[in-house]
Design a protein around this motif. Sequence first.
Motif, PDB file in Angstrom:
ATOM      1  N   GLN A  51       0.819  -1.222   0.000  1.00 33.33           N
ATOM      2  CA  GLN A  51       0.000   0.000   0.000  1.00 33.33           C
ATOM      3  C   GLN A  51       0.853   1.271   0.000  1.00 33.33           C
ATOM      4  O   GLN A  51       0.417   2.306  -0.498  1.00 33.33           O
ATOM      5  CB  GLN A  51      -0.936  -0.001   1.221  1.00 33.33           C
ATOM      6  CG  GLN A  51      -2.035  -1.048   1.132  1.00 33.33           C
ATOM      7  CD  GLN A  51      -2.761  -1.265   2.444  1.00 33.33           C
ATOM      8  OE1 GLN A  51      -2.476  -0.599   3.440  1.00 33.33           O
ATOM      9  NE2 GLN A  51      -3.692  -2.214   2.473  1.00 33.33           N
ATOM     10  N   THR A  52       2.074   1.172   0.544  1.00 30.63           N
ATOM     11  CA  THR A  52       2.966   2.336   0.570  1.00 30.63           C
ATOM     12  C   THR A  52       3.939   2.355  -0.609  1.00 30.63           C
ATOM     13  O   THR A  52       4.851   3.178  -0.650  1.00 30.63           O
ATOM     14  CB  THR A  52       3.763   2.371   1.894  1.00 30.63           C
ATOM     15  OG1 THR A  52       4.476   1.129   2.057  1.00 30.63           O
ATOM     16  CG2 THR A  52       2.838   2.583   3.072  1.00 30.63           C
ATOM     17  N   GLY A  53       3.736   1.426  -1.553  1.00 33.37           N
ATOM     18  CA  GLY A  53       4.548   1.414  -2.760  1.00 33.37           C
ATOM     19  C   GLY A  53       5.886   0.718  -2.630  1.00 33.37           C
ATOM     20  O   GLY A  53       6.716   0.781  -3.549  1.00 33.37           O
ATOM     21  N   LYS A  54       6.122  -0.001  -1.524  1.00 30.39           N
ATOM     22  CA  LYS A  54       7.385  -0.722  -1.319  1.00 30.39           C
ATOM     23  C   LYS A  54       7.210  -2.161  -1.815  1.00 30.39           C
ATOM     24  O   LYS A  54       7.149  -3.115  -1.047  1.00 30.39           O
ATOM     25  CB  LYS A  54       7.774  -0.684   0.151  1.00 30.39           C
ATOM     26  CG  LYS A  54       8.016   0.737   0.665  1.00 30.39           C
ATOM     27  CD  LYS A  54       8.306   0.759   2.158  1.00 30.39           C
ATOM     28  CE  LYS A  54       8.513   2.194   2.656  1.00 30.39           C
ATOM     29  NZ  LYS A  54       8.741   2.265   4.115  1.00 30.39           N
ATOM     30  N   TYR A  55       7.122  -2.282  -3.142  1.00 32.02           N
ATOM     31  CA  TYR A  55       6.745  -3.558  -3.757  1.00 32.02           C
ATOM     32  C   TYR A  55       7.816  -4.640  -3.599  1.00 32.02           C
ATOM     33  O   TYR A  55       7.486  -5.803  -3.371  1.00 32.02           O
ATOM     34  CB  TYR A  55       6.429  -3.339  -5.235  1.00 32.02           C
ATOM     35  CG  TYR A  55       5.395  -2.270  -5.465  1.00 32.02           C
ATOM     36  CD1 TYR A  55       4.130  -2.365  -4.910  1.00 32.02           C
ATOM     37  CD2 TYR A  55       5.686  -1.137  -6.229  1.00 32.02           C
ATOM     38  CE1 TYR A  55       3.178  -1.374  -5.102  1.00 32.02           C
ATOM     39  CE2 TYR A  55       4.749  -0.143  -6.435  1.00 32.02           C
ATOM     40  CZ  TYR A  55       3.499  -0.256  -5.864  1.00 32.02           C
ATOM     41  OH  TYR A  55       2.560   0.725  -6.051  1.00 32.02           O
ATOM     42  N   THR A  56       9.088  -4.261  -3.705  1.00 37.60           N
ATOM     43  CA  THR A  56      10.162  -5.253  -3.585  1.00 37.60           C
ATOM     44  C   THR A  56      10.189  -5.867  -2.187  1.00 37.60           C
ATOM     45  O   THR A  56      10.337  -7.085  -2.034  1.00 37.60           O
ATOM     46  CB  THR A  56      11.529  -4.605  -3.894  1.00 37.60           C
ATOM     47  OG1 THR A  56      11.488  -4.033  -5.206  1.00 37.60           O
ATOM     48  CG2 THR A  56      12.643  -5.641  -3.839  1.00 37.60           C
ATOM     49  N   LYS A  57      10.044  -5.035  -1.160  1.00 37.36           N
ATOM     50  CA  LYS A  57      10.032  -5.538   0.214  1.00 37.36           C
ATOM     51  C   LYS A  57       8.781  -6.372   0.473  1.00 37.36           C
ATOM     52  O   LYS A  57       8.826  -7.369   1.204  1.00 37.36           O
ATOM     53  CB  LYS A  57      10.108  -4.372   1.201  1.00 37.36           C
ATOM     54  CG  LYS A  57      11.464  -3.671   1.215  1.00 37.36           C
ATOM     55  CD  LYS A  57      11.516  -2.590   2.289  1.00 37.36           C
ATOM     56  CE  LYS A  57      12.886  -1.930   2.327  1.00 37.36           C
ATOM     57  NZ  LYS A  57      12.965  -0.865   3.358  1.00 37.36           N
ATOM     58  N   ALA A  58       7.663  -5.969  -0.143  1.00 36.90           N
ATOM     59  CA  ALA A  58       6.426  -6.750  -0.002  1.00 36.90           C
ATOM     60  C   ALA A  58       6.598  -8.139  -0.608  1.00 36.90           C
ATOM     61  O   ALA A  58       6.149  -9.140  -0.038  1.00 36.90           O
ATOM     62  CB  ALA A  58       5.268  -6.019  -0.664  1.00 36.90           C
ATOM     63  N   ILE A  59       7.282  -8.196  -1.757  1.00 32.39           N
ATOM     64  CA  ILE A  59       7.533  -9.489  -2.412  1.00 32.39           C
ATOM     65  C   ILE A  59       8.347 -10.404  -1.505  1.00 32.39           C
ATOM     66  O   ILE A  59       8.080 -11.609  -1.417  1.00 32.39           O
ATOM     67  CB  ILE A  59       8.271  -9.276  -3.757  1.00 32.39           C
ATOM     68  CG1 ILE A  59       7.308  -8.670  -4.788  1.00 32.39           C
ATOM     69  CG2 ILE A  59       8.845 -10.591  -4.289  1.00 32.39           C
ATOM     70  CD1 ILE A  59       7.982  -8.220  -6.063  1.00 32.39           C
ATOM     71  N   GLU A  60       9.327  -9.846  -0.810  1.00 30.74           N
ATOM     72  CA  GLU A  60      10.159 -10.641   0.100  1.00 30.74           C
ATOM     73  C   GLU A  60       9.317 -11.298   1.183  1.00 30.74           C
ATOM     74  O   GLU A  60       9.502 -12.482   1.506  1.00 30.74           O
ATOM     75  CB  GLU A  60      11.239  -9.761   0.726  1.00 30.74           C
ATOM     76  CG  GLU A  60      12.295  -9.279  -0.259  1.00 30.74           C
ATOM     77  CD  GLU A  60      13.306  -8.341   0.384  1.00 30.74           C
ATOM     78  OE1 GLU A  60      13.211  -8.128   1.623  1.00 30.74           O
ATOM     79  OE2 GLU A  60      14.181  -7.820  -0.329  1.00 30.74           O
TER      80      GLU A  60
END
Length: 250
Positions: free
Chosen positions: A33-42
């Motif tokens: 939701q905050t646009g931190k897609y790479t960390k979300a993928i992890e």
Amino acid sequence: MKNILFTIALFISLVAVSQTADELFSKANKLYQTGKYTKAIELYSSIEKQDLISDNLFFNLGNCYYKLNKVAPSIYYYEKALKINPRHEDASINLAFAKRMTIDVIEDLPKTFLQRFSTSVIQKLPFDTWAIIAVVASFLASILFLLYHFSFSSKKKLFYFNTSIFTVFVLIITVFFAFQNYKTVQKDRTAIIFVARVEIKNAPSTSSEEVFELHEGTKVIVLDELDNWKKIKIADGKVGWIYADDLKEI
């Protein structure tokens, strides 16, 4: 006593893993939701590695990769979400958007009536859902038959007899659908191309002739495999061999 303690310990560990997965999923959602897609993928991937998979987990992974403009992984995870839950409308819609980023334009071969019926009806529900409907129908059929047998009213007997026949018909149909769906899932091995461009060979060898080429994100059917090669088929019927590392099975 040891068995009881082992069961309690196992239950506690399962609850702990479930809570950890829920926490990770919630944190990953916030990162997305905050646009931190790479960390979300992890975080989503760490849940996947625990084999705690779900259609929503794969859907969210697909969304993250789509936001990062990574064609193959986004299509791959949308397809995995739909494999678990064919009725996941958001995954189906987003998959259509993701496919617009692919290069290959492949026309499907004309389908027979049975193939169209299988796609639009039988495969709309997972095979385990069809199996559950079949079990429910069998219970209903048994109850209705008992009501028919012990009923004294001729009108009620006629009603229970007709409804029991109908539920038996539903039982037979749903068992057939469950079996066909299961057979389709087990037989059809699909995969997504994960390299920007790949040459499809006419034999499982680097020195063999190229028959056509494919690009990232294209969906193929895996027919066979030999050593580090896989024989594939695309929607228009073309067949060839590809190096196994260049695709990923759904």
